[in-house]
Design an enzyme around this catalytic site. Structure first.
Site, PDB file in Angstrom:
ATOM      1  N   ASP A  98      26.660  35.714  33.840  1.00 38.40           N
ATOM      2  CA  ASP A  98      27.719  34.729  34.070  1.00 38.40           C
ATOM      3  C   ASP A  98      27.754  34.278  35.531  1.00 38.40           C
ATOM      4  O   ASP A  98      27.817  33.092  35.823  1.00 38.40           O
ATOM      5  CB  ASP A  98      29.086  35.294  33.646  1.00 38.40           C
ATOM      6  CG  ASP A  98      29.385  36.664  34.250  1.00 38.40           C
ATOM      7  OD1 ASP A  98      28.513  37.237  34.938  1.00 38.40           O
ATOM      8  OD2 ASP A  98      30.497  37.173  34.026  1.00 38.40           O
ATOM      9  N   ASP A 101      27.364  37.339  42.525  1.00 40.35           N
ATOM     10  CA  ASP A 101      28.231  37.308  43.695  1.00 40.35           C
ATOM     11  C   ASP A 101      27.494  38.073  44.813  1.00 40.35           C
ATOM     12  O   ASP A 101      26.602  37.524  45.455  1.00 40.35           O
ATOM     13  CB  ASP A 101      29.556  37.956  43.278  1.00 40.35           C
ATOM     14  CG  ASP A 101      30.634  37.881  44.336  1.00 40.35           C
ATOM     15  OD1 ASP A 101      30.330  37.551  45.474  1.00 40.35           O
ATOM     16  OD2 ASP A 101      31.805  38.159  44.018  1.00 40.35           O
ATOM     17  N   PHE A 151      37.266  32.815  43.529  1.00 38.52           N
ATOM     18  CA  PHE A 151      37.280  33.606  42.300  1.00 38.52           C
ATOM     19  C   PHE A 151      37.495  32.667  41.123  1.00 38.52           C
ATOM     20  O   PHE A 151      38.500  31.980  41.031  1.00 38.52           O
ATOM     21  CB  PHE A 151      38.369  34.679  42.349  1.00 38.52           C
ATOM     22  CG  PHE A 151      38.146  35.723  41.307  1.00 38.52           C
ATOM     23  CD1 PHE A 151      37.231  36.745  41.508  1.00 38.52           C
ATOM     24  CD2 PHE A 151      38.809  35.647  40.083  1.00 38.52           C
ATOM     25  CE1 PHE A 151      36.986  37.685  40.523  1.00 38.52           C
ATOM     26  CE2 PHE A 151      38.569  36.588  39.086  1.00 38.52           C
ATOM     27  CZ  PHE A 151      37.656  37.613  39.310  1.00 38.52           C
TER      28      PHE A 151
HETATM   29  P1  IMP Z   1      28.149  41.332  42.064  1.00 35.76           P
HETATM   30  O1  IMP Z   1      27.631  42.688  41.749  1.00 35.76           O
HETATM   31  O2  IMP Z   1      28.988  41.299  43.316  1.00 35.76           O
HETATM   32  O3  IMP Z   1      27.079  40.252  42.084  1.00 35.76           O
HETATM   33  O4  IMP Z   1      29.221  40.980  40.952  1.00 35.76           O
HETATM   34  C1  IMP Z   1      28.850  40.490  39.769  1.00 35.76           C
HETATM   35  C2  IMP Z   1      29.965  40.665  38.757  1.00 35.76           C
HETATM   36  O5  IMP Z   1      31.271  40.569  39.362  1.00 35.76           O
HETATM   37  C3  IMP Z   1      29.893  39.528  37.762  1.00 35.76           C
HETATM   38  O6  IMP Z   1      29.019  39.810  36.703  1.00 35.76           O
HETATM   39  C4  IMP Z   1      31.340  39.406  37.350  1.00 35.76           C
HETATM   40  O7  IMP Z   1      31.625  40.314  36.330  1.00 35.76           O
HETATM   41  C5  IMP Z   1      32.122  39.775  38.583  1.00 35.76           C
HETATM   42  N1  IMP Z   1      32.517  38.582  39.364  1.00 35.76           N
HETATM   43  C6  IMP Z   1      32.037  38.206  40.564  1.00 35.76           C
HETATM   44  N2  IMP Z   1      32.628  37.062  40.986  1.00 35.76           N
HETATM   45  C7  IMP Z   1      33.479  36.708  40.001  1.00 35.76           C
HETATM   46  C8  IMP Z   1      34.391  35.594  39.835  1.00 35.76           C
HETATM   47  O8  IMP Z   1      34.518  34.673  40.672  1.00 35.76           O
HETATM   48  N3  IMP Z   1      35.106  35.569  38.684  1.00 35.76           N
HETATM   49  C9  IMP Z   1      34.996  36.533  37.726  1.00 35.76           C
HETATM   50  N4  IMP Z   1      34.169  37.589  37.831  1.00 35.76           N
HETATM   51  C10 IMP Z   1      33.419  37.678  38.969  1.00 35.76           C
HETATM   52 MG    MG Z   2      28.568  39.644  34.723  1.00 35.20          MG
END
Ligand code: IMP
Ligand code: MG
Length: 174
Positions: A98, A101, A151
């Protein structure tokens, strides 16, 4: 408590762009089979929409990971909550996410999946926040939209498990 959601990317724009990315994947994998891996739960809406536009032979599997972090930030320490049902060996794999980040979740996941010896592994994401990246082993092959550091919810993405069902991508305004 209820939050106000502002539309960031409309339903029409989201679907049009997913269709474009699907066409690119159809071209890139012409004559091959593709094994789609959905990262639950957020990737589900995106993977279904993407798969509807793929004309190459496709198989699908699902996995769920949990990151030890707070609600809005991941820690990079990831636990597999539900593993894949099928092996990856020899398959052309496309991981469907999805949002990316920090990249910590996917950085871990890609290492785990790579160990299972797929023929190839590529990454497709609905949303990317490139300025938030803290890991360097996450190379994104297909991105629908790059967005700023906000977010977002909708189209599978949640805030405290809510708003996944919104047909557009929105930003929460408190
Ligand atoms: P990462 O490990 O920081 O890349 O985070 C990835 C996960 O954090 C995604 O698969 C989402 O589940 C959650 N996430 C990160 N940013 C958002 C956002 O803006 N909205 C909702 N979920 C998010
Ligand atoms: Mg995810």
């Amino acid at each position: 408590m209820s939050e106000k959601i502002e539309i960031l990317i409309s339903e029409d724009d989201t679907q049009r762009r997913i269709n474009e990315v699907a066409e690119q994947i159809n071209r890139d994998y012409a004559g091959r089979e593709l094994h789609l891996i959905c990262v639950l739960k957020g990737g589900v809406f995106f993977m279904c929409e993407l798969a509807k536009h793929l004309v190459i032979p496709v198989t699908m599997d699902f996995m769920s990971v949990s990151s030890y972090g707070d609600d809005t930030k991941s820690s990079g320490v990831v636990r597999i909550v539900k593993d894949l049902d099928q092996p990856l060996e020899g398959k052309d794999v496309l991981v469907v996410e999805d949002i990316i980040d920090s990249g910590r979740t996917l950085g871990y996941l890609l290492r785990v999946l790579q160990d299972r010896k797929p023929a190839s592994i590529r990454l497709c994401t609905l949303l990317d926040k490139p300025m938030c990246r803290v890991v360097d082993n996450v190379k994104v092959d297909y991105t629908c939209f790059e967005i700023p550091d906000a977010f977002v919810v909708g189209y599978g993405l949640d805030y405290a498990q809510k708003y996944r069902n919104l047909p557009y991508i929105g930003v929460i305004r408190q």
